[in-house]
Write an enzyme that holds these catalytic residues in place. Structure first.
Site, mmCIF file in Angstrom:
data_model
loop_
_atom_site.group_PDB
_atom_site.id
_atom_site.type_symbol
_atom_site.label_atom_id
_atom_site.label_comp_id
_atom_site.label_asym_id
_atom_site.label_seq_id
_atom_site.Cartn_x
_atom_site.Cartn_y
_atom_site.Cartn_z
ATOM 1 N N ASP A 179 0.833 -1.205 0.000
ATOM 2 C CA ASP A 179 0.000 0.000 0.000
ATOM 3 C C ASP A 179 0.861 1.246 0.000
ATOM 4 O OD1 ASP A 179 -2.578 1.547 0.504
ATOM 5 O OD2 ASP A 179 -1.320 2.166 2.199
ATOM 6 N N TYR A 224 2.652 10.212 0.336
ATOM 7 C CA TYR A 224 3.856 9.707 0.987
ATOM 8 C C TYR A 224 5.095 10.167 0.221
ATOM 9 C CZ TYR A 224 0.437 6.516 3.136
ATOM 10 O OH TYR A 224 -0.646 5.984 3.794
ATOM 11 N N LYS A 226 -3.834 5.803 -3.348
ATOM 12 C CA LYS A 226 -4.909 6.629 -2.816
ATOM 13 C C LYS A 226 -5.186 7.841 -3.699
ATOM 14 C CE LYS A 226 -3.640 5.012 1.769
ATOM 15 N NZ LYS A 226 -2.325 4.431 1.442
ATOM 16 N N ILE A 280 3.237 3.665 20.954
ATOM 17 C CA ILE A 280 3.231 3.388 22.387
ATOM 18 C C ILE A 280 3.022 1.916 22.715
ATOM 19 C CG2 ILE A 280 0.769 3.877 22.735
ATOM 20 C CD1 ILE A 280 1.707 5.272 25.411
ATOM 21 N N ALA A 290 4.297 -0.455 21.100
ATOM 22 C CA ALA A 290 5.569 -1.118 20.821
ATOM 23 C C ALA A 290 6.636 -0.721 21.836
ATOM 24 C CB ALA A 290 6.045 -0.790 19.411
#
Length: 332
Positions: A51, A56, A82, A238, A240
């Site tokens: 994806d 990005y 997208k 958080i 992880a």
């Protein structure tokens, strides 16, 4: 790696998939060599759903995905990108700051209209250099990104023409499926109550910590056979890192309440003899409407570490223990 079907379509995706924000330089620069190494690592691990998005790196991630996938057999993977933002070239000193390091020299305009979506998919095909995009997501429509008032215009654009464009693209075989790529639940409900969707890429709202999707969206997805693609399983990190100093939740430093909740969750995981990150990574896959969980990184070592979490035994009975510490976002 096991596969699951996307909605009512013929598409099947691997249960773990690769997301391309970091490959586009989100928060830190991503050299091309590191991007290609990480993508190859994902491929070697059996991931076959990739994806990306124009946002990005302002086209950088799409270019890199296209370069990597160009010589792979086209029927061996599923690719999504997208729509909703259009890019225009600008001088280097006018490139906006959207947390991407060393993006391509473009500025963006939001456009969810029929023409905007048609232009966006044409540009994506050109950047990718590929002849098939499998899934298109409408990116970041909703009050979470735009605020309530501005989103009224964007929602109207989507409902008055954007969805028609997506349906035409699907009928023509230009894409095989479409849906939303968002960080909030409410916009998913608003759209699904007026039009069916094949899938939704939902970031951070169906996780071990944030169960915002559970009450209304999951039942509606089951009813309409809409698949969920789950991103943000660590809720900005958080789940992880644990409740350490500087831990992030929902793209910002975690507050005391969230730190306390995750501290309690860490104790549950410790008593169970497994890392909290393993429970977080595996949690969404217990829901039948979830087709895949996205993992996104620009470092091969991080990808390897995340994939190893799948091999950790987390009994299904453990997940009920976390429920008292979950949250529901106010925008959900």
């Amino acid at each position: 790696m096991e596969k699951r079907r996307i909605g009512r379509t013929a598409l099947e995706v691997t249960e773990v998939s690769f997301g391309g924000a970091a490959i586009g330089g989100l928060y830190r620069a991503c050299p091309r060599e590191a991007a290609m190494e990480t993508l190859q690592g994902a491929w070697d691990a059996g991931l076959r759903y990739f994806d990306t998005a124009p946002f990005y790196g302002f086209g950088l991630s799409e270019r890199r995905f296209g370069d990597f996938l160009r010589y792979k057999p086209r029927d061996s993977y599923v690719l999504s990108t997208k729509v909703g933002r259009l890019f225009r070239p600008v001088p280097e000193d006018q490139v906006p700051d959207h947390s991407y390091v060393d993006p391509l020299p473009f500025a963006l305009d939001y456009d969810y209209s029929y023409d905007g979506i048609m232009r966006s998919v044409d540009f994506s095909y050109a950047r990718l250099g590929l002849n098939k995009i499998d899934i298109l997501y409408v990116h970041d429509v909703g009050a979470y990104t735009h605020g309530v008032e501005k989103n009224k215009l964007h929602f109207r654009q989507l409902m008055d023409g954007g969805l028609k464009a997506l349906e035409e693209l699907k009928r023509a075989g230009t894409i095989s499926a479409y849906g939303l790529g968002v960080n909030e639940v409410q916009i998913c409900l608003d759209v699904m109550r007026q039009a069916p969707l094949d899938c939704i890429l939902l970031a951070s709202r169906y996780s071990l910590l944030d169960r915002s999707a559970e009450a209304e969206l999951l039942p509606l997805c089951r009813e309409q056979q809409t698949s969920l693609v789950i991103g943000g399983v660590f809720n900005s990190g958080i789940l992880a890192t644990g409740p350490v100093q500087g831990a992030h939740f929902d793209y910002q430093p975690a507050g005391r309440d969230i730190l306390d909740r995750v501290d309690a969750m860490e104790k549950i995981a410790g008593e169970g003899g497994y890392p909290l990150a393993a429970a977080a990574f595996q949690f969404p896959l217990h829901e039948p409407t979830v087709a895949t969980v996205l993992t996104g990184t620009a470092k091969l070592a991080n990808l390897t570490r995340n994939l190893e979490l799948l091999d950790t035994d987390v009994p299904g009975t453990e997940y009920a223990k976390y429920r008292p510490y979950t949250v529901v976002q106010s925008l959900a």
